[in-house]
Design an enzyme around this catalytic site. Sequence first.
Site, PDB file in Angstrom:
ATOM      1  N   LYS A 117       0.826  -1.208   0.000  1.00 45.40           N
ATOM      2  CA  LYS A 117       0.000   0.000   0.000  1.00 45.40           C
ATOM      3  C   LYS A 117       0.864   1.264   0.000  1.00 45.40           C
ATOM      4  O   LYS A 117       0.419   2.324  -0.426  1.00 45.40           O
ATOM      5  CB  LYS A 117      -0.955  -0.014   1.182  1.00 45.40           C
ATOM      6  CG  LYS A 117      -1.849  -1.261   1.231  1.00 45.40           C
ATOM      7  CD  LYS A 117      -3.278  -0.960   1.046  1.00 45.40           C
ATOM      8  CE  LYS A 117      -4.235  -2.140   0.945  1.00 45.40           C
ATOM      9  NZ  LYS A 117      -3.738  -3.505   0.881  1.00 45.40           N
TER      10      LYS A 117
HETATM   11  C1  LIG Z   1      -4.234  -4.581   0.024  1.00 44.31           C
HETATM   12  C2  LIG Z   1      -3.423  -5.816  -0.086  1.00 44.31           C
HETATM   13  C3  LIG Z   1      -3.686  -6.805  -1.053  1.00 44.31           C
HETATM   14  C4  LIG Z   1      -4.850  -6.713  -2.016  1.00 44.31           C
HETATM   15  O1  LIG Z   1      -4.668  -5.725  -2.977  1.00 44.31           O
HETATM   16  P1  LIG Z   1      -5.917  -5.174  -3.824  1.00 44.31           P
HETATM   17  O2  LIG Z   1      -5.386  -4.040  -4.594  1.00 44.31           O
HETATM   18  O3  LIG Z   1      -6.936  -4.755  -2.799  1.00 44.31           O
HETATM   19  O4  LIG Z   1      -6.403  -6.287  -4.663  1.00 44.31           O
HETATM   20  C5  LIG Z   1      -2.852  -7.901  -1.119  1.00 44.31           C
HETATM   21  N1  LIG Z   1      -1.831  -8.054  -0.259  1.00 44.31           N
HETATM   22  C6  LIG Z   1      -1.546  -7.150   0.695  1.00 44.31           C
HETATM   23  C7  LIG Z   1      -0.422  -7.399   1.646  1.00 44.31           C
HETATM   24  C8  LIG Z   1      -2.325  -5.995   0.814  1.00 44.31           C
HETATM   25  O5  LIG Z   1      -2.042  -5.100   1.781  1.00 44.31           O
END
Ligand SMILES: *Cc1c(COP(=O)(O)O)cnc(C)c1O
Length: 519
Positions: A117
């Site tokens: 993120k």
């Molecule tokens: C948010 C997240 C995901 C999922 O990503 P999306 O864009 O919501 O599909 C996968 N792995 C981790 C560690 C995340 O923080």
Amino acid sequence: MDAYNTYLDTRGYTEGGYSFTDVVIEGLAPGGGLFVPHTIPTISTEQVCALADLPYAARAAFIYRVFGVDLPDELVDELMQGAYGDNFDDERICPITEVTPGMHVLELWHGPTSAFKDMALQCLPRFFSASIDKKRESGGEPYDYLVLTATSGDTGKAALEGFRDRAHTGIIVFYPHGGVSDIQYLQMATQRGDNVQVYGVQGNFDDCQTNVKTAFNDVPFNEMLAEKHGIKLSSANSINWGRLLPQIVYYVSSYAEMVKSGAVAPGDPIDVCVPTGNFGNILAAYYARRMGTPISRLLCASNENRVLTDFIRTGVYDISDREFVLTPSPSMDILVSSNLERQVFELCDRNGDAVRGWMDDLRSRKRFEVDERTAARMKELYAADSVSNAECFATIKQVFDEHGYLLDPHSAVAWTVAERLREDKPILIASTAHWAKFGPSVYRALKGIPVGCDLPSDVASLSGMQLNERIASETGAGPIPAGLAELASLTPRFTGVIAGSPVSVEEATVSFLEKRKQH
Ligand SMILES: *Cc1c(COP(=O)(O)O)cnc(C)c1O
């Protein structure tokens, strides 16, 4: 400035007229749909490959420029240098490791909170501040923005770190008291910055989210904030286009890297495999493909919450009889995958009426079914599979035993699917968290201790940081990222817990604003 791109919405309510800075601030489109750019720009393979010679920040600025953002080039350059600089622990920002021939792991967790993120949330808040500046300079309303985020753990920390000390913004994160891991709690409770606040909320994540949503929808409360405090609320959540655009960058950039390293010949396609929850990350890969990046198939990896896998295979999105399953990859535990709306919008030739109907069906009947042609296109572009908790753990152990590379549970879900679905092309596997964010699950995986069975008592008594130290010393998989390692030596700043009611969330919000005023 050059002509810039304008945005329309996925449900056919708006006809454009929104610029990039507008949609960053607005987040959600009027009518509840999602913003998408009118024009998806294309670039040549040569242009893609040429990015390999630039630092990552310059690659990002290039992509923003071709997308026609309504900010001056020099400002975009400057914001990107701040977003992708020494706040990451690797100057390549998101390096690629070829773990075994043809399997290339894209490490998206070198940012300050060790989760993917950061790739978007180190970038969006800078553009958010700049967008507010621009609005003010052009005589718009002089509001500051307060981001309220309910988090089950990871998003909250990345958002705090991204918005910390950004002009015209503040952020309050609400997490379920007792419902986050040791490390997640400390990451948030020790957050630095003058415009940040963190609260535990009595109840589970759902309660937490519902109370925050109520605050957003409370019209008199929002009017009071605007009049008395000059504040508007924002959520800066993962449907914001300003979070998607930075994610497109790393797919284009990765292809350039793979050409440079000789992993693929210029123009030859790669497959991309993404551990998917809200569909933001994989959608970014789709847009990178639309722009001309030679990506062949998009491989969508689900955990036991396999609604997306089933949708891709059947064209039916059905949560009417589906249980929410808790897995070792909590950031993919999801029933409603919000960014999928943009994907079906693109695949039905941007038919907003159709999308509006499907989203209405989802709300009223907990189910929608796309038309045959859209379903067929989805199947052509995507392949999907889901991975059980036991399979996820087995992969962590197997990849470590065979290759000495430690995956976190989310990345392990993607690895498993990549291995099952791979053809004779190189695969880029999105790795979305450092293993040390999920130490207890990684420990279980390595020792073959299934979820539900007790950890040995000497292990169960360790703090999150101590357990990580033990894993690192037993596996040699170090060093632990600085932001996680330092937690043991920091004193929590934010230890407050509030009642799980909308009133408490609103009171906490006001008390934060009053306190800030005094400074
Ligand atoms: C948010 C997240 C995901 C999922 O990503 P999306 O864009 O919501 O599909 C996968 N792995 C981790 C560690 C995340 O923080």
